[in-house]
Write a protein that holds these residues in place. Structure first.
Motif, short mmCIF file in Angstrom:
data_model
loop_
_atom_site.label_atom_id
_atom_site.label_comp_id
_atom_site.label_asym_id
_atom_site.label_seq_id
_atom_site.Cartn_x
_atom_site.Cartn_y
_atom_site.Cartn_z
N ASN A 81 0.83 -1.21 0.00
CA ASN A 81 0.00 0.00 0.00
C ASN A 81 0.86 1.26 0.00
N ILE A 82 1.94 1.24 0.76
CA ILE A 82 2.85 2.39 0.79
C ILE A 82 3.49 2.58 -0.58
N SER A 83 3.88 1.50 -1.21
CA SER A 83 4.48 1.59 -2.54
C SER A 83 3.48 2.15 -3.54
N ALA A 84 2.24 1.69 -3.45
CA ALA A 84 1.20 2.22 -4.35
C ALA A 84 0.97 3.70 -4.09
N ALA A 85 0.97 4.10 -2.82
CA ALA A 85 0.78 5.52 -2.48
C ALA A 85 1.94 6.36 -3.00
N LYS A 86 3.18 5.84 -2.87
CA LYS A 86 4.34 6.56 -3.39
C LYS A 86 4.22 6.76 -4.89
N ASP A 87 3.82 5.68 -5.59
CA ASP A 87 3.66 5.78 -7.04
C ASP A 87 2.59 6.81 -7.40
N VAL A 89 1.60 9.42 -5.59
CA VAL A 89 2.11 10.77 -5.30
C VAL A 89 3.11 11.20 -6.37
N ALA A 90 3.99 10.28 -6.76
CA ALA A 90 4.98 10.60 -7.79
C ALA A 90 4.28 10.95 -9.11
N SER A 91 3.23 10.21 -9.43
CA SER A 91 2.48 10.49 -10.65
C SER A 91 1.83 11.87 -10.57
N ALA A 92 1.24 12.17 -9.40
CA ALA A 92 0.60 13.49 -9.23
C ALA A 92 1.63 14.61 -9.33
N ILE A 93 2.81 14.39 -8.77
CA ILE A 93 3.86 15.41 -8.85
C ILE A 93 4.29 15.61 -10.29
N ASN A 94 4.42 14.51 -11.04
CA ASN A 94 4.81 14.64 -12.45
C ASN A 94 3.76 15.39 -13.24
N ILE A 95 2.48 15.12 -12.96
CA ILE A 95 1.40 15.83 -13.66
C ILE A 95 1.46 17.31 -13.32
N ARG A 96 1.70 17.62 -12.04
CA ARG A 96 1.78 19.02 -11.63
C ARG A 96 2.98 19.71 -12.27
N LYS A 97 4.11 19.00 -12.35
CA LYS A 97 5.28 19.58 -13.00
C LYS A 97 4.98 19.91 -14.46
#
Length: 163
Positions: A81-87, A89-97
């Motif tokens: 679950n933590i790994s999925a959450a990290k992925d 968040v990383a995806s959301a950060i990439n979209i925001r970038k």
């Protein structure tokens, strides 16, 4: 630690010089007997350690392992679950970038399209002034305006006919 052939040859040569060739066979026989008894003693010792220490520890650990099995599965689920959450968040950060880059580009384009109205000095972004409605002056507009001004001065209309 293993002894190679070269080491054995060196030991035999040194033994020949120290013990002598006459006594060497009897000493070699005694050395072989000592090695045999040493191997038997280490085998007995390792068997005792296995029977008296390792096996009871394994038996004592079995109930603990069985009790920890559900906890380990829970830990594995939490890690997933933590790994999925990290992925996520990383995806959301990439979209925001990417959105930030697009916004910066849009702002730069908007800044490049800014113009000041010659009548009211209002800063505009479209083709017409938002204050007074004056059209944006471009190179095309300047050419048309100059042609119109020249024809008015000469008293001609657009077709070049004198009025």
């Amino acid at each position: 630690m293993k002894i190679g052939t070269l080491e054995i040859v060196v030991i035999v040569i040194v033994a020949l010089f120290v013990i002598g060739p006459d006594n060497l066979p009897s000493y070699a026989k005694k050395f072989g007997e000592v090695l045999k008894s040493l191997r038997a003693a280490t085998a007995d010792l390792s068997k005792d350690v296995q029977e008296n220490i390792v096996e009871p520890l394994n038996e004592a650990q079995k109930p603990l392992r069985d009790a920890l099995q559900p906890l380990q599965e829970t830990v594995d689920d939490v890690h997933k679950n933590i790994s999925a959450a990290k992925d996520s968040v990383a995806s959301a950060i990439n979209i925001r970038k990417r959105a930030t880059v697009v916004t910066k580009e849009t702002l730069e384009e908007r800044k490049a399209n800014e113009w000041t109205c010659p009548n009211c000095n209002n800063i505009n972004h479209g083709k017409f002034c938002s204050e007074c409605g004056t059209p944006k002056v471009t190179e095309e507009n300047k050419t048309v305006q100059v042609v119109q001004e020249n024809t008015k001065d000469k008293g001609e209309n657009k077709e070049g006919v004198t009025i």
